[in-house]
Enzyme design. Structure first.
Site, PDB file in Angstrom:
ATOM      1  N   ASP A 210      14.943 -48.557  -0.512  1.00  0.00           N
ATOM      2  CA  ASP A 210      15.248 -48.112  -1.871  1.00  0.00           C
ATOM      3  C   ASP A 210      14.375 -46.893  -2.171  1.00  0.00           C
ATOM      4  O   ASP A 210      13.149 -47.014  -2.287  1.00  0.00           O
ATOM      5  CB  ASP A 210      14.948 -49.260  -2.851  1.00  0.00           C
ATOM      6  CG  ASP A 210      15.396 -48.924  -4.273  1.00  0.00           C
ATOM      7  OD1 ASP A 210      15.864 -47.786  -4.506  1.00  0.00           O
ATOM      8  OD2 ASP A 210      15.262 -49.800  -5.147  1.00  0.00           O
ATOM      9  N   ALA A 212      13.905 -44.518  -4.871  1.00  0.00           N
ATOM     10  CA  ALA A 212      14.216 -44.212  -6.278  1.00  0.00           C
ATOM     11  C   ALA A 212      13.242 -43.201  -6.869  1.00  0.00           C
ATOM     12  O   ALA A 212      13.468 -42.715  -7.976  1.00  0.00           O
ATOM     13  CB  ALA A 212      14.188 -45.494  -7.109  1.00  0.00           C
ATOM     14  N   LYS A 245      15.140 -40.278 -11.579  1.00  0.00           N
ATOM     15  CA  LYS A 245      13.787 -39.869 -11.973  1.00  0.00           C
ATOM     16  C   LYS A 245      13.468 -38.451 -11.549  1.00  0.00           C
ATOM     17  O   LYS A 245      13.062 -37.627 -12.371  1.00  0.00           O
ATOM     18  CB  LYS A 245      12.759 -40.840 -11.379  1.00  0.00           C
ATOM     19  CG  LYS A 245      12.644 -42.141 -12.138  1.00  0.00           C
ATOM     20  CD  LYS A 245      13.680 -43.136 -11.767  1.00  0.00           C
ATOM     21  CE  LYS A 245      13.567 -44.389 -12.622  1.00  0.00           C
ATOM     22  NZ  LYS A 245      14.507 -45.425 -12.208  1.00  0.00           N
TER      23      LYS A 245
HETATM   24  C1  LMR Z   1      12.627 -49.355 -14.345  1.00  0.00           C
HETATM   25  O1  LMR Z   1      12.217 -49.997 -13.384  1.00  0.00           O
HETATM   26  O2  LMR Z   1      12.151 -49.458 -15.475  1.00  0.00           O
HETATM   27  C2  LMR Z   1      13.740 -48.348 -14.132  1.00  0.00           C
HETATM   28  O3  LMR Z   1      14.149 -48.378 -12.813  1.00  0.00           O
HETATM   29  C3  LMR Z   1      14.842 -48.486 -15.096  1.00  0.00           C
HETATM   30  C4  LMR Z   1      15.651 -49.727 -14.906  1.00  0.00           C
HETATM   31  O4  LMR Z   1      16.877 -49.615 -14.770  1.00  0.00           O
HETATM   32  O5  LMR Z   1      15.092 -50.837 -14.898  1.00  0.00           O
END
Ligand code: LMR
Length: 396
Positions: A210, A212, A245
């Site tokens: 992942d 992100a 992000k």
């Molecule tokens: C988070 O972890 O706060 C972000 O990835 C937003 C989400 O969708 O939870």
């Protein structure tokens, strides 16, 4: 039809945003959902992204369908950003589909595994992002947890993690956070990634990475080291990429699922399944965000500008980590807050109890999710002393 439905409890992360919005106190601080914030608390669209968007809108001549796999240039360029120099060598084995954000990639990846090997067990870190289990588990795959965090050292308990992975049966799926582990901020070192990669190959396991937060830990290249170490070793790998992000495209739901397969024939077959799964769930992904990213990544000037903007976001988050560590140390000199600056990305666990988290919310109007994860980017020069006072009271 719907009379029998129960009312569900709020989402652990998005529910915090809703509660924060309801709070009318001028003191309130949102350290909940993982979105980057600047000093004024805004989540900006990077200027390079805005410029790419304007360029894209100026040249777009149609909004006709693109297709279930989405924007092909986006798919190629986002995988190249993730895999770097490995991308061309793996191209004939990699099937990529544009997805509805990183969440869509995780879910589609799980659905693909379900089609291919329905009995697969997915092993996720303990702890992991609050939505990993619901997203992946909803596919019907079973989930287990592997040990990850040494709560005392506030670092990865790599021996325990590796010991667990070494005992997994072949073809198990291991979900890994490429960088900026959510919620702990504790990442593997390059040597640990290599050792993990060797075990994954020996045991015949499949990593599901992942990605992100590429660029949010140190920089775009450093944050991809773990992924690349794995990708050059293992025969098969799933990669979920999010553009939320680093490109600031949160609401545009821009992501990709890249699946590295063993050969070109498996790649071609995998691509047909990716497309069919998408078609059956939502048909096609939205184009807007992917078209922006595709344009930005192909434009050397915009790309450089964007990279510098991501760099300044990271510098700010590192600065906030150091600032909070200093302010907490001043209040609690016997405590070691070095972990705050060792950890990477937007998140760290504050190590609070459930009642501490409730006190933080009810008495101080400081909002964190139920696991006590803090979004470092929610801190600012203006609120750091207030937050440090509130947290120090609970840790004292
Ligand atoms: C988070 O972890 O706060 C972000 O990835 C937003 C989400 O969708 O939870």
């Amino acid at each position: 039809m719907f009379e029998t439905l129960d009312t569900l409890p709020p989402d652990p992360i998005l529910g915090v945003t809703a509660a924060f919005r309801r709070d009318t106190s001028p003191l309130k601080v949102d350290l909940g959902v993982g979105v980057y914030r600047d000093e004024s608390g805004n989540t900006p669209v990077p200027a390079a992204v805005r410029a790419a968007e304007q360029g894209m809108l100026g040249t777009q001549t149609s909004k006709s369908y693109v297709g279930p796999a989405g924007n092909v240039e986006f798919n190629e360029r986002i995988v190249a950003l993730a895999l770097g120099p490995l991308a061309p060598t793996l191209a004939d084995r990699t099937a990529t589909i544009q997805t509805v954000g990183g969440c869509g990639a995780l879910r589609l990846g799980a659905e693909l595994v379900k089609v291919s090997r329905p009995g697969t067990v997915v092993h996720v870190s303990d702890p992991t992002w609050a939505n990993h289990e619901p997203l992946i588990g909803s596919s019907g795959l079973r989930l287990e947890r592997y040990p990850y965090l040494d709560a005392t050292r506030r670092d990865v308990d790599f021996d325990a993690m590796l010991g667990y992975v070494e005992r997994l049966p072949a073809a198990s799926l291991v979900l890994l956070h490429a960088c900026c582990h959510n919620p702990t901020g504790a990442d593997l070192t390059p040597a640990q990634w290599a050792a993990l990669g060797d075990v994954i190959v020996q045991r015949g396991l499949v990593p599901f990475v992942d990605l992100a937060y590429q660029g949010f830990g140190d920089d775009l290249e450093t944050d991809a080291i773990g992924l690349r170490v794995l990708a050059e070793r293992v025969p098969e790998l799933l990669l979920a990429v999010s553009c939320s992000k680093n490109f600031g495209l949160y609401r545009e739901r821009t992501g990709a699922l890249a699946v590295i397969t063993t050969n070109a024939a498996a790649r071609a077959a995998t691509a047909t399944h990716q497309a069919r799964l998408a078609r059956r769930m939502y048909s096609m992904p939205p184009d807007h965000g992917a078209a922006i990213v595709a344009r930005l990544l192909a434009d050397a000037t915009l790309r450089q500008q964007w990279q510098a903007e991501v760099g300044s976001m990271v510098a700010r988050m590192k600065g906030l980590r150091a600032l909070l560590a200093t302010r907490l140390s001043a209040r609690l000199p016997a405590h070691d807050f070095g972990w705050l600056t060792r950890q990477r990305g937007m998140f760290s666990l504050l190590g609070l109890t459930e009642s501490g988290i409730a006190r933080l919310r009810d008495e101080d109007h400081v909002y964190v999710p139920p696991d006590g994860r803090m979004n470092v980017a929610g801190i600012s020069d203006a609120n750091v002393d207030y937050v440090a006072d509130a947290v120090a009271r609970l840790l004292a």
